[in-house]
Design a protein around this motif. Structure first.
Motif, PDB file in Angstrom:
ATOM      1  N   ARG A 243       1.077  -1.216  -0.051  1.00 15.82           N
ATOM      2  CA  ARG A 243      -0.160  -0.043  -0.108  1.00 15.82           C
ATOM      3  C   ARG A 243       0.854   1.305  -0.144  1.00 15.82           C
ATOM      4  NH1 ARG A 243      -3.151  -2.767   3.855  1.00 15.82           N
ATOM      5  NH2 ARG A 243      -2.271  -1.564   5.381  1.00 15.82           N
ATOM      6  N   ARG A 244       2.115   0.978   0.570  1.00 15.84           N
ATOM      7  CA  ARG A 244       3.100   2.245   0.688  1.00 15.84           C
ATOM      8  C   ARG A 244       4.053   2.272  -0.490  1.00 15.84           C
ATOM      9  NH1 ARG A 244       3.978   2.223   7.293  1.00 15.84           N
ATOM     10  NH2 ARG A 244       1.819   3.072   7.662  1.00 15.84           N
ATOM     11  N   ALA A 245       3.688   1.591  -1.558  1.00 14.28           N
ATOM     12  CA  ALA A 245       4.324   1.523  -2.887  1.00 14.28           C
ATOM     13  C   ALA A 245       5.898   1.179  -2.768  1.00 14.28           C
ATOM     14  CB  ALA A 245       4.390   3.008  -3.503  1.00 14.28           C
ATOM     15  N   LEU A 246       6.121  -0.036  -1.771  1.00 11.70           N
ATOM     16  CA  LEU A 246       7.423  -0.330  -1.470  1.00 11.70           C
ATOM     17  C   LEU A 246       8.229   0.705  -0.956  1.00 11.70           C
ATOM     18  CD1 LEU A 246       7.842  -2.629  -4.526  1.00 11.70           C
ATOM     19  CD2 LEU A 246       7.175  -3.422  -2.247  1.00 11.70           C
ATOM     20  N   ARG A 247       7.782   1.795  -0.430  1.00 10.97           N
ATOM     21  CA  ARG A 247       8.647   2.832   0.262  1.00 10.97           C
ATOM     22  C   ARG A 247       9.815   3.321  -0.744  1.00 10.97           C
ATOM     23  NH1 ARG A 247       7.743   3.953   5.244  1.00 10.97           N
ATOM     24  NH2 ARG A 247       8.509   5.820   4.665  1.00 10.97           N
ATOM     25  N   VAL A 248       9.613   3.463  -1.954  1.00 13.22           N
ATOM     26  CA  VAL A 248      10.629   3.675  -3.008  1.00 13.22           C
ATOM     27  C   VAL A 248      10.970   5.019  -2.729  1.00 13.22           C
ATOM     28  CG1 VAL A 248       9.789   2.006  -4.710  1.00 13.22           C
ATOM     29  CG2 VAL A 248       8.930   4.323  -4.676  1.00 13.22           C
ATOM     30  N   GLU A 249      10.339   5.962  -2.043  1.00 11.25           N
ATOM     31  CA  GLU A 249      10.963   7.266  -1.599  1.00 11.25           C
ATOM     32  C   GLU A 249      12.218   7.194  -0.855  1.00 11.25           C
ATOM     33  OE1 GLU A 249       8.293   6.810   1.664  1.00 11.25           O
ATOM     34  OE2 GLU A 249       8.361   6.087  -0.453  1.00 11.25           O
ATOM     35  N   VAL A 250      12.152   6.112   0.001  1.00 11.09           N
ATOM     36  CA  VAL A 250      13.427   5.777   0.633  1.00 11.09           C
ATOM     37  C   VAL A 250      14.405   4.928   0.141  1.00 11.09           C
ATOM     38  CG1 VAL A 250      13.907   4.984   3.098  1.00 11.09           C
ATOM     39  CG2 VAL A 250      12.028   6.255   2.978  1.00 11.09           C
ATOM     40  N   LEU A 251      13.914   3.894  -0.403  1.00 12.18           N
ATOM     41  CA  LEU A 251      14.945   2.834  -1.190  1.00 12.18           C
ATOM     42  C   LEU A 251      15.575   3.490  -2.077  1.00 12.18           C
ATOM     43  CD1 LEU A 251      12.627  -0.370  -0.924  1.00 12.18           C
ATOM     44  CD2 LEU A 251      14.357   0.545   0.722  1.00 12.18           C
ATOM     45  N   LEU A 252      15.248   4.074  -3.064  1.00 15.76           N
ATOM     46  CA  LEU A 252      15.812   4.458  -4.185  1.00 15.76           C
ATOM     47  C   LEU A 252      17.129   5.424  -3.787  1.00 15.76           C
ATOM     48  CD1 LEU A 252      13.298   5.303  -7.031  1.00 15.76           C
ATOM     49  CD2 LEU A 252      14.641   3.160  -6.712  1.00 15.76           C
ATOM     50  N   PRO A 253      16.891   6.356  -3.067  1.00 14.09           N
ATOM     51  CA  PRO A 253      18.088   7.218  -2.371  1.00 14.09           C
ATOM     52  C   PRO A 253      18.932   6.425  -1.615  1.00 14.09           C
ATOM     53  CG  PRO A 253      15.996   8.431  -1.914  1.00 14.09           C
ATOM     54  CD  PRO A 253      15.552   6.931  -2.524  1.00 14.09           C
ATOM     55  N   TYR A 254      18.522   5.339  -0.751  1.00 14.17           N
ATOM     56  CA  TYR A 254      19.254   4.646   0.045  1.00 14.17           C
ATOM     57  C   TYR A 254      20.206   3.889  -0.953  1.00 14.17           C
ATOM     58  CZ  TYR A 254      20.916   0.405   2.596  1.00 14.17           C
ATOM     59  OH  TYR A 254      21.545  -0.402   3.361  1.00 14.17           O
ATOM     60  N   ILE A 255      19.733   3.028  -1.879  1.00 10.79           N
ATOM     61  CA  ILE A 255      20.533   2.212  -2.794  1.00 10.79           C
ATOM     62  C   ILE A 255      21.382   3.154  -3.517  1.00 10.79           C
ATOM     63  CG2 ILE A 255      19.027   2.430  -5.057  1.00 10.79           C
ATOM     64  CD1 ILE A 255      20.693  -0.881  -3.345  1.00 10.79           C
ATOM     65  N   ALA A 256      21.202   4.338  -3.909  1.00  7.56           N
ATOM     66  CA  ALA A 256      22.091   5.161  -4.669  1.00  7.56           C
ATOM     67  C   ALA A 256      23.309   5.624  -3.687  1.00  7.56           C
ATOM     68  CB  ALA A 256      21.546   6.433  -4.947  1.00  7.56           C
ATOM     69  N   LEU A 257      23.155   5.663  -2.357  1.00  8.92           N
ATOM     70  CA  LEU A 257      24.332   6.074  -1.338  1.00  8.92           C
ATOM     71  C   LEU A 257      25.015   4.675  -1.292  1.00  8.92           C
ATOM     72  CD1 LEU A 257      22.238   8.194   1.388  1.00  8.92           C
ATOM     73  CD2 LEU A 257      24.079   8.844  -0.170  1.00  8.92           C
ATOM     74  N   LEU A 258      24.303   3.859  -1.126  1.00  9.06           N
ATOM     75  CA  LEU A 258      24.957   2.370  -0.793  1.00  9.06           C
ATOM     76  C   LEU A 258      25.948   1.945  -2.186  1.00  9.06           C
ATOM     77  CD1 LEU A 258      25.150   0.122   1.045  1.00  9.06           C
ATOM     78  CD2 LEU A 258      23.548  -1.244  -0.416  1.00  9.06           C
ATOM     79  N   LEU A 259      25.502   2.540  -3.387  1.00  9.85           N
ATOM     80  CA  LEU A 259      26.363   2.067  -4.578  1.00  9.85           C
ATOM     81  C   LEU A 259      27.478   2.902  -4.524  1.00  9.85           C
ATOM     82  CD1 LEU A 259      23.552   2.013  -7.245  1.00  9.85           C
ATOM     83  CD2 LEU A 259      24.854   0.155  -6.691  1.00  9.85           C
ATOM     84  N   GLY A 260      27.094   4.356  -3.879  1.00 13.20           N
ATOM     85  CA  GLY A 260      28.291   5.259  -3.957  1.00 13.20           C
ATOM     86  C   GLY A 260      29.472   4.681  -2.956  1.00 13.20           C
TER      87      GLY A 260
END
Length: 521
Positions: free
Chosen positions: A163-180
């Motif tokens: 219902r919360r759209a997999l919280r992509v508003e948190v996950l996408l920035p997080y994975i970007a930082l993790l990739l960095g």
């Protein structure tokens, strides 16, 4: 900053901090491998368990050791996750245990495909593993943090996550930082132990944000996130344009021999389709190598020219002992017109190089390495033998049919496989042998293979005259793309390769942290 502050009643983040301290200590003392993927050991679940599985598959010397390590890893991951979510302790433990046990098999499959890609030097398996992992992680990562505080239940958390759209508003920035962070670990390996706490801090911030209810319209944010991914994919695909093959050269003196790679057969393999006339050779001066040895000709199949030399061969012939393959090469180049150019694809690189380095093929004047792998840093033991990578080797033999679905027929216990792939660094030992100074060598690499090269793709220096900028072409199709034709002609004409854009291999440090730890890490 209020969103990143611990609120009353929320579980403390000290278990994550303690885990980061332990991982850092084990890395500094050499217990855990120092490889870029170690920064994922404190990432959001289930990427942390995926990291454990990669290490266990690559390092466990026996089945009991693997099982013991797996039980320990699960115990740690379940306990840490239970300590980070709210609710009565027993319910938290049950939630965390069920979460990890459900994900164990998908993660094990992804980790094993990752291992197989590194061991077999087959990039398609690597990208399949990473794609599968991305889907599993995106679906599973937000779930634990959406559970009801008073009674954590997996079904409820999963429904909230959707219902919360997999919280992509948190996950996408997080994975970007993790990739960095992974990029830093890949570029400066000495920093790896000290980047583990940094990774843990980023994970802690993501946990705090995931615990909070989303603001605004989560479905709209999910749609925007999906749109961003689609646009990025479109840009990536849209920029893969076919290169100009360049002008057709005048007829060249001498001859060319084309060598297909492992799993090929007479007239079956991309290099048979090479447009030799665009390289300056007619069919009378084009020859095709046979892994079965000398003969009076082979079935033409998809070959551009009739195959008038060599014995008919089948995929099993490509997995004969290396010494026999070298002998076959020596015999087949002996009487070819000079100057002789040999274009060796993939596995054939090692065969041609070995023969020339031994001084047994003085007829070769130029060697084009098509899709070479400078090293093979991950191996596996013979069947039934306890040694590093035992369980991964057993699973590899069980999952070979998966590779077969991707058009890669492979026998893990064939002589060539045991000599070149099962033995770590056998490939680099072959390419470390110097070639005669009068042999010109060009290396043409596929950009899709770069994640399987821990120490980089450049071979120039020593016996290799020049490296072509990695071509954005899948490994199997390198010999039939216009960019390959252009670069080989430039080489044969004595011109340098085309300039390489600085961004061409930027994706390598992004992807290598998701690989398997090499033996020397």
């Amino acid at each position: 900053m209020g969103a990143l502050a611990l609120r009353p009643g929320e579980p403390s983040l000290w278990p994550l901090a303690a885990l980061a301290a332990v991982v850092t200590l084990l890395a500094l003392t050499g217990v855990l491998p120092r490889w870029p993927g170690l920064v994922h050991a404190v990432a959001l679940p289930p990427l942390d368990l995926f990291t454990d599985l990669r290490i266990l598959l690559a390092r466990a010397p026996s089945q009991p050791v693997f099982l013991g390590g797996l039980v320990l890893a699960l115990a740690v991951r379940i306990t840490v996750l239970a300590a980070l979510i709210p609710g009565p302790w027993r319910r938290r433990l049950r939630f965390a245990a069920l979460y990890h046990l459900i994900l164990l098999l998908p993660l094990l499959l992804a980790a094993q495909l990752d291992f197989m890609a590194q061991a077999l030097l087959y990039a398609r398996l690597f990208w399949a593993a990473i794609g599968f992992l991305a889907v599993v992680w995106l679906l599973a990562a937000p779930v634990p943090w959406q559970s009801a505080p008073e009674a954590p239940r997996l079904r409820t958390a999963l429904a909230r996550s959707w219902r919360r759209a997999l919280r992509v508003e948190v996950l996408l920035p997080y994975i970007a930082l993790l990739l960095g962070i992974g990029v830093l670990a890949d570029l400066w390996p000495g920093l790896i132990p000290f980047l583990v706490p940094v990774s843990a801090a980023v994970t802690a911030g993501a946990i705090l944000l995931l615990r909070r209810p989303p603001n605004g319209r989560p479905l709209l944010r999910g749609a925007v996130g999906a749109l961003v991914l689609v646009v990025l994919a479109g840009v990536f695909v849209g920029t893969r344009t076919e290169a100009d093959p360049g002008p057709r050269p005048d007829p060249r003196p001498g001859s060319i021999m084309l060598m297909s790679g492992i799993n090929s057969g007479s007239g079956r393999g991309a290099i048979f389709e090479t447009e030799v006339e665009r390289l300056g050779y007619d069919c009378a001066h084009t020859f095709y190598f046979s892994y079965a040895g000398p003969g009076d000709g082979q079935p033409r199949g998809v070959a551009r020219c009739p195959i008038v030399t060599g014995a008919p061969y089948v995929p099993e012939d490509t997995q004969r002992p290396v010494a026999e393959q070298v002998d076959a090469f020596v015999e087949q180049v002996r009487d070819l017109p000079r100057p002789l150019v040999v274009a060796a694809h993939s596995h054939a690189v090692w065969i041609a190089w070995q023969a020339i380095a031994e001084g047994r093929a003085p007829q070769v004047d130029a060697l084009v390495l098509v899709g070479p792998f400078p090293e093979s840093p991950v191996g596996y033991p013979p069947a039934g033998e306890d040694a590093t990578g035992r369980v991964a080797g057993d699973l590899l033999r069980m999952l070979v049919p998966v590779a077969d679905l991707m058009d890669f027929r492979f026998d893990a216990d064939a002589p060539a496989a045991l000599e070149l792939l099962a033995t770590p660094n056998a490939a680099s030992e072959i390419l470390a042998q110097p070639l005669p100074e009068d042999v010109r060598v060009l290396s043409v690499t596929s950009a899709t293979d770069l994640p399987l090269m821990p120490n980089g793709w450049r071979l120039a220096g020593g016996s290799v005259e020049a490296d072509v900028c990695p071509l954005r072409v899948p490994h199997p199709y390198l010999p039939i793309r216009p960019a390959f034709t252009r670069e080989v002609n430039r080489f044969l004409d004595g011109e340098p390769p085309m300039p390489c854009p600085v961004w061409r291999d930027w994706g390598v440090p992004l992807s290598r942290p998701f690989g398997t730890p090499p033996d020397e890490a």
